[in-house]
Write a protein that holds these residues in place. Structure first.
Motif, PDB file in Angstrom:
ATOM      1  N   SER A  92     -13.377  -0.359   0.286  1.00 16.67           N
ATOM      2  CA  SER A  92     -12.542  -1.490   0.699  1.00 16.67           C
ATOM      3  C   SER A  92     -13.266  -2.821   0.564  1.00 16.67           C
ATOM      4  CB  SER A  92     -12.094  -1.291   2.149  1.00 16.67           C
ATOM      5  OG  SER A  92     -13.222  -1.166   3.021  1.00 16.67           O
ATOM      6  N   GLY A  93     -14.604  -2.816   0.550  1.00 14.61           N
ATOM      7  CA  GLY A  93     -15.343  -4.066   0.412  1.00 14.61           C
ATOM      8  C   GLY A  93     -15.421  -4.583  -1.011  1.00 14.61           C
ATOM      9  N   CYS A  94     -14.918  -3.826  -1.968  1.00 11.82           N
ATOM     10  CA  CYS A  94     -14.985  -4.270  -3.367  1.00 11.82           C
ATOM     11  C   CYS A  94     -13.823  -5.164  -3.758  1.00 11.82           C
ATOM     12  CB  CYS A  94     -15.026  -3.047  -4.295  1.00 11.82           C
ATOM     13  SG  CYS A  94     -16.555  -2.088  -4.167  1.00 11.82           S
ATOM     14  N   GLY A  95     -12.800  -5.271  -2.916  1.00 12.69           N
ATOM     15  CA  GLY A  95     -11.648  -6.103  -3.255  1.00 12.69           C
ATOM     16  C   GLY A  95     -10.868  -5.586  -4.446  1.00 12.69           C
ATOM     17  N   ILE A  96     -10.581  -4.297  -4.462  1.00 14.04           N
ATOM     18  CA  ILE A  96      -9.884  -3.674  -5.597  1.00 14.04           C
ATOM     19  C   ILE A  96      -8.405  -4.005  -5.545  1.00 14.04           C
ATOM     20  CG2 ILE A  96      -9.289  -1.459  -6.649  1.00 14.04           C
ATOM     21  CD1 ILE A  96     -11.950  -0.379  -5.700  1.00 14.04           C
ATOM     22  N   HIS A  97      -7.868  -4.490  -6.660  1.00 11.43           N
ATOM     23  CA  HIS A  97      -6.436  -4.764  -6.780  1.00 11.43           C
ATOM     24  C   HIS A  97      -5.730  -3.503  -7.259  1.00 11.43           C
ATOM     25  CE1 HIS A  97      -2.668  -6.573  -8.227  1.00 11.43           C
ATOM     26  NE2 HIS A  97      -2.906  -7.494  -7.302  1.00 11.43           N
ATOM     27  N   TYR A  98      -4.479  -3.305  -6.782  1.00 11.90           N
ATOM     28  CA  TYR A  98      -3.798  -2.043  -7.058  1.00 11.90           C
ATOM     29  C   TYR A  98      -3.495  -1.865  -8.541  1.00 11.90           C
ATOM     30  CZ  TYR A  98      -0.757   1.964  -6.257  1.00 11.90           C
ATOM     31  OH  TYR A  98      -0.211   3.225  -6.270  1.00 11.90           O
ATOM     32  N   LEU A  99      -3.211  -2.926  -9.248  1.00 16.08           N
ATOM     33  CA  LEU A  99      -2.866  -2.820 -10.668  1.00 16.08           C
ATOM     34  C   LEU A  99      -4.060  -3.041 -11.588  1.00 16.08           C
ATOM     35  CD1 LEU A  99       0.551  -4.727 -10.652  1.00 16.08           C
ATOM     36  CD2 LEU A  99       0.145  -2.257 -10.479  1.00 16.08           C
ATOM     37  N   GLY A 100      -5.262  -3.209 -11.055  1.00 14.03           N
ATOM     38  CA  GLY A 100      -6.450  -3.444 -11.882  1.00 14.03           C
ATOM     39  C   GLY A 100      -7.117  -2.145 -12.313  1.00 14.03           C
ATOM     40  N   VAL A 101      -8.113  -2.296 -13.239  1.00 15.79           N
ATOM     41  CA  VAL A 101      -8.911  -1.165 -13.733  1.00 15.79           C
ATOM     42  C   VAL A 101     -10.365  -1.490 -13.423  1.00 15.79           C
ATOM     43  CG1 VAL A 101      -9.540   0.261 -15.706  1.00 15.79           C
ATOM     44  CG2 VAL A 101      -7.225  -0.705 -15.554  1.00 15.79           C
ATOM     45  N   TYR A 102     -11.077  -0.535 -12.821  1.00 13.41           N
ATOM     46  CA  TYR A 102     -12.431  -0.782 -12.342  1.00 13.41           C
ATOM     47  C   TYR A 102     -13.353   0.336 -12.808  1.00 13.41           C
ATOM     48  CZ  TYR A 102     -10.163  -4.153  -9.259  1.00 13.41           C
ATOM     49  OH  TYR A 102      -9.431  -5.215  -8.776  1.00 13.41           O
ATOM     50  N   VAL A 103     -14.654   0.016 -12.785  1.00 20.27           N
ATOM     51  CA  VAL A 103     -15.702   0.986 -13.094  1.00 20.27           C
ATOM     52  C   VAL A 103     -16.565   1.130 -11.844  1.00 20.27           C
ATOM     53  CG1 VAL A 103     -17.687   1.522 -14.543  1.00 20.27           C
ATOM     54  CG2 VAL A 103     -15.684   0.401 -15.549  1.00 20.27           C
ATOM     55  N   LEU A 104     -16.752   2.346 -11.435  1.00 21.14           N
ATOM     56  CA  LEU A 104     -17.556   2.648 -10.250  1.00 21.14           C
ATOM     57  C   LEU A 104     -18.816   3.380 -10.677  1.00 21.14           C
ATOM     58  CD1 LEU A 104     -14.656   4.061  -8.025  1.00 21.14           C
ATOM     59  CD2 LEU A 104     -15.352   1.671  -8.267  1.00 21.14           C
ATOM     60  N   LYS A 161       5.777  -1.257  -1.075  1.00 20.04           N
ATOM     61  CA  LYS A 161       6.685  -1.822  -2.061  1.00 20.04           C
ATOM     62  C   LYS A 161       6.194  -3.176  -2.573  1.00 20.04           C
ATOM     63  CE  LYS A 161      10.971   0.522  -0.822  1.00 20.04           C
ATOM     64  NZ  LYS A 161      12.395   0.391  -0.432  1.00 20.04           N
ATOM     65  N   ASN A 162       5.268  -3.791  -1.853  1.00 20.58           N
ATOM     66  CA  ASN A 162       4.646  -5.002  -2.387  1.00 20.58           C
ATOM     67  C   ASN A 162       3.719  -4.687  -3.560  1.00 20.58           C
ATOM     68  OD1 ASN A 162       5.924  -6.552  -0.399  1.00 20.58           O
ATOM     69  ND2 ASN A 162       4.239  -6.237   1.056  1.00 20.58           N
ATOM     70  N   GLU A 163       3.189  -3.472  -3.625  1.00 21.83           N
ATOM     71  CA  GLU A 163       2.325  -3.042  -4.721  1.00 21.83           C
ATOM     72  C   GLU A 163       3.107  -2.269  -5.785  1.00 21.83           C
ATOM     73  OE1 GLU A 163      -0.587  -4.201  -4.638  1.00 21.83           O
ATOM     74  OE2 GLU A 163      -0.791  -4.753  -2.526  1.00 21.83           O
ATOM     75  N   ILE A 164       4.084  -1.465  -5.342  1.00 25.46           N
ATOM     76  CA  ILE A 164       4.904  -0.667  -6.279  1.00 25.46           C
ATOM     77  C   ILE A 164       6.361  -1.070  -6.061  1.00 25.46           C
ATOM     78  CG2 ILE A 164       5.492   1.654  -7.052  1.00 25.46           C
ATOM     79  CD1 ILE A 164       2.969   2.667  -5.724  1.00 25.46           C
ATOM     80  N   SER A 165       6.849  -1.872  -6.936  1.00 19.28           N
ATOM     81  CA  SER A 165       8.220  -2.386  -6.769  1.00 19.28           C
ATOM     82  C   SER A 165       9.276  -1.315  -7.039  1.00 19.28           C
ATOM     83  CB  SER A 165       8.447  -3.579  -7.709  1.00 19.28           C
ATOM     84  OG  SER A 165       8.244  -3.198  -9.069  1.00 19.28           O
ATOM     85  N   LYS A 166       8.947  -0.296  -7.823  1.00 14.12           N
ATOM     86  CA  LYS A 166       9.908   0.744  -8.168  1.00 14.12           C
ATOM     87  C   LYS A 166       9.760   1.992  -7.297  1.00 14.12           C
ATOM     88  CE  LYS A 166      10.332  -0.695 -13.001  1.00 14.12           C
ATOM     89  NZ  LYS A 166      10.233  -0.285 -14.433  1.00 14.12           N
ATOM     90  N   LEU A 167       9.224   1.819  -6.138  1.00 19.01           N
ATOM     91  CA  LEU A 167       9.074   2.941  -5.211  1.00 19.01           C
ATOM     92  C   LEU A 167      10.437   3.266  -4.581  1.00 19.01           C
ATOM     93  CD1 LEU A 167       6.931   4.784  -3.768  1.00 19.01           C
ATOM     94  CD2 LEU A 167       6.945   3.082  -1.941  1.00 19.01           C
ATOM     95  N   TYR A 168      10.791   4.551  -4.523  1.00 20.17           N
ATOM     96  CA  TYR A 168      12.041   4.979  -3.882  1.00 20.17           C
ATOM     97  C   TYR A 168      11.778   6.277  -3.127  1.00 20.17           C
ATOM     98  CZ  TYR A 168      12.656   8.293  -7.774  1.00 20.17           C
ATOM     99  OH  TYR A 168      12.485   9.297  -8.684  1.00 20.17           O
ATOM    100  N   TYR A 169      12.838   6.838  -2.516  1.00 20.91           N
ATOM    101  CA  TYR A 169      12.686   7.977  -1.621  1.00 20.91           C
ATOM    102  C   TYR A 169      13.614   9.116  -2.032  1.00 20.91           C
ATOM    103  CZ  TYR A 169      10.648   4.258   1.163  1.00 20.91           C
ATOM    104  OH  TYR A 169       9.900   3.196   1.577  1.00 20.91           O
ATOM    105  N   ASN A 170      13.096  10.337  -1.874  1.00 19.76           N
ATOM    106  CA  ASN A 170      13.896  11.552  -2.003  1.00 19.76           C
ATOM    107  C   ASN A 170      14.221  12.064  -0.602  1.00 19.76           C
ATOM    108  OD1 ASN A 170      11.822  12.538  -4.750  1.00 19.76           O
ATOM    109  ND2 ASN A 170      13.798  11.565  -4.863  1.00 19.76           N
ATOM    110  N   ILE A 171      15.507  12.091  -0.260  1.00 22.35           N
ATOM    111  CA  ILE A 171      15.951  12.534   1.063  1.00 22.35           C
ATOM    112  C   ILE A 171      16.523  13.937   0.914  1.00 22.35           C
ATOM    113  CG2 ILE A 171      17.461  12.060   3.023  1.00 22.35           C
ATOM    114  CD1 ILE A 171      17.380   9.119   2.223  1.00 22.35           C
ATOM    115  N   LEU A 172      15.895  14.883   1.553  1.00 19.91           N
ATOM    116  CA  LEU A 172      16.296  16.281   1.495  1.00 19.91           C
ATOM    117  C   LEU A 172      16.930  16.654   2.840  1.00 19.91           C
ATOM    118  CD1 LEU A 172      16.057  18.857  -0.332  1.00 19.91           C
ATOM    119  CD2 LEU A 172      14.003  19.402   0.982  1.00 19.91           C
ATOM    120  N   TYR A 173      18.171  17.147   2.820  1.00 17.93           N
ATOM    121  CA  TYR A 173      18.847  17.514   4.070  1.00 17.93           C
ATOM    122  C   TYR A 173      19.634  18.804   3.849  1.00 17.93           C
ATOM    123  CZ  TYR A 173      23.083  15.455   1.976  1.00 17.93           C
ATOM    124  OH  TYR A 173      24.140  15.174   1.138  1.00 17.93           O
TER     125      TYR A 173
END
Length: 398
Positions: A92-104, A161-173
């Motif tokens: 968490s201290g690296c400031g990783i952005h959700y849509l970025g690509v990083y090398v660890l 949803k601020n990081e994944i705009s196309k996030l949706y839900y599967n409701i099983l009933y």
């Protein structure tokens, strides 16, 4: 001088080679992997403890954006963990952005010996696991069931949803029935947080589970725990009659006996504290102390003990006979069938030190005239009364 420089350079090269050999001799961490959930990222690795031979080993982990490595500019690695004894590191201290690509990268250290860096590429949008909804609530209505979904949260408590705009839900009933072994569930997809499940049966139990879904990288979360609720509807007439009858039975069986017990208790308490039959006024006057207290008492607490005689005789007073004030012995001249001529007793006066009330009681009795005359020619003689009566106050009959 030239030979000395040549020897010095030769030793320096040998020393560098030896240092590289020593560093290369310490193996790097193994099985480097990531544990992720939404925007929580943790880098973990394995280490063989037999390599350190009981010596303390530490690890360092760093990260950098991949585009910085490809550029020709000088770059600096961000330190996530430095000389830690744990085999994991929070990124968490690296400031990783959700849509970025990083090398660890991570390496081990024992004393002054370092292992080689182990590199790993990481893209959160591609590799990070998405979590299920944070909370699911159900609300039942007539033939309808409303499902309220709370979005999964990031490490900063924001909606995913601020990081994944196309996030949706599967409701099983599905309909909950104990007798039914196999029930085919129904699935409803929704992008909103409030969904109403239509065409449901009234007064029927339904169970619901929800999961998050992201189609770009075919990512799905785990389902939430199943929650069951009963739908509502119009109450049948037979249930209304049954509830009314049950209320009446409860009222007669429980409420009425309870009221009767309370009434009896109240009447008993009232009869005890406030009796209907009252004492005469002259009794009530002497049953209370001189200070007007409501506590009945017969003797004052501070009064002295009363003086009692050995024997007190009370006789009915006859108007035709006089009372002898002192002891009068009487002698019958007749035989043993005759009665005693008379008996008189006198009780001395008593005085109560507290109340100041004097009481004098005297009684006397004589034999009736018809009994005296009934003896055959019996004559009565009386002796004058003694001047000094006995101290005991008793009468003597001869």
């Amino acid at each position: 001088m030239g030979s000395f420089k040549h020897i010095y350079r030769g030793h320096f090269i040998v020393l560098l080679c030896w240092l590289q050999y020593v560093r290369a001799g310490l193996p790097p961490p193994q099985n480097v992997h990531l544990i992720t959930l939404n925007t929580h990222y943790t880098l973990k690795w394995d280490w063989d403890e037999s390599i350190s031979n009981g010596q303390a080993v530490s690890f360092s982990a760093q990260c950098i954006g991949k585009f910085k490595l490809e550029s020709k500019k000088r770059h600096k690695w961000a330190v996530a963990c430095d000389n830690t004894a744990y085999k994991s590191c929070d990124l968490s201290g690296c400031g990783i952005h959700y849509l970025g690509v990083y090398v660890l990268r991570v390496r081990a250290k024992i004393n002054a010996n370092y292992s080689n860096w182990v590199l790993k590429e990481f893209c959160p949008d591609k590799h990070a696991v998405i979590g299920p909804p944070s909370k699911v609530d159900l609300d039942a209505d007539e033939s309808n069931l409303s499902v309220y979904v709370v979005d999964p949260l990031t490490s900063s408590n924001r909606s995913m949803k601020n990081e994944i705009s196309k996030l949706y839900y599967n409701i099983l009933y599905w309909e909950y029935n104990v007798d039914t072994q196999e029930i085919k569930p129904q699935i409803l997809n929704s992008k909103v947080s409030m969904v109403t499940l239509p065409n449901l049966k009234s007064w029927t139990w339904y169970c619901v589970k929800v999961r998050s879904r992201y189609d770009l990288y075919n990512k799905s979360s785990t389902f939430t725990s199943a929650q069951c609720i009963q739908t509502k509807g119009t109450i049948p007439l037979w249930q209304i009659l049954l509830y009314s009858l049950g209320s009446l039975v409860i009222g007669f069986v429980v409420v009425l006996p309870l009221l009767y017990i309370l009434l009896k208790f109240f009447m008993t308490l009232k009869a005890t504290l406030y009796p209907m039959i009252q004492l005469p006024p002259f009794f009530q006057e002497y049953l209370h102390d001189s200070f007007g207290s409501d506590t009945p008492c017969l003797l004052s607490l501070g009064s002295e003990a009363e003086l009692f005689r050995d024997k007190v005789t009370i006789c009915a007073k006859r108007p035709e006979f006089s009372c002898l004030p002192l002891e009068v012995p009487t002698v019958l001249t007749s035989g043993p069938e005759s009665y005693s001529s008379g008996r008189c007793s006198h009780q001395n006066k008593r005085r109560s030190n507290d109340s100041g009330v004097y009481s004098t009681e005297s009684s006397c009795s004589q034999q009736r005239s018809n009994n005296i005359q009934s003896s055959s020619g019996a004559k009565i003689w009386s002796q004058p009364a003694e001047t000094n009566p006995p101290a005991t106050g008793r009468t003597r009959v001869s």
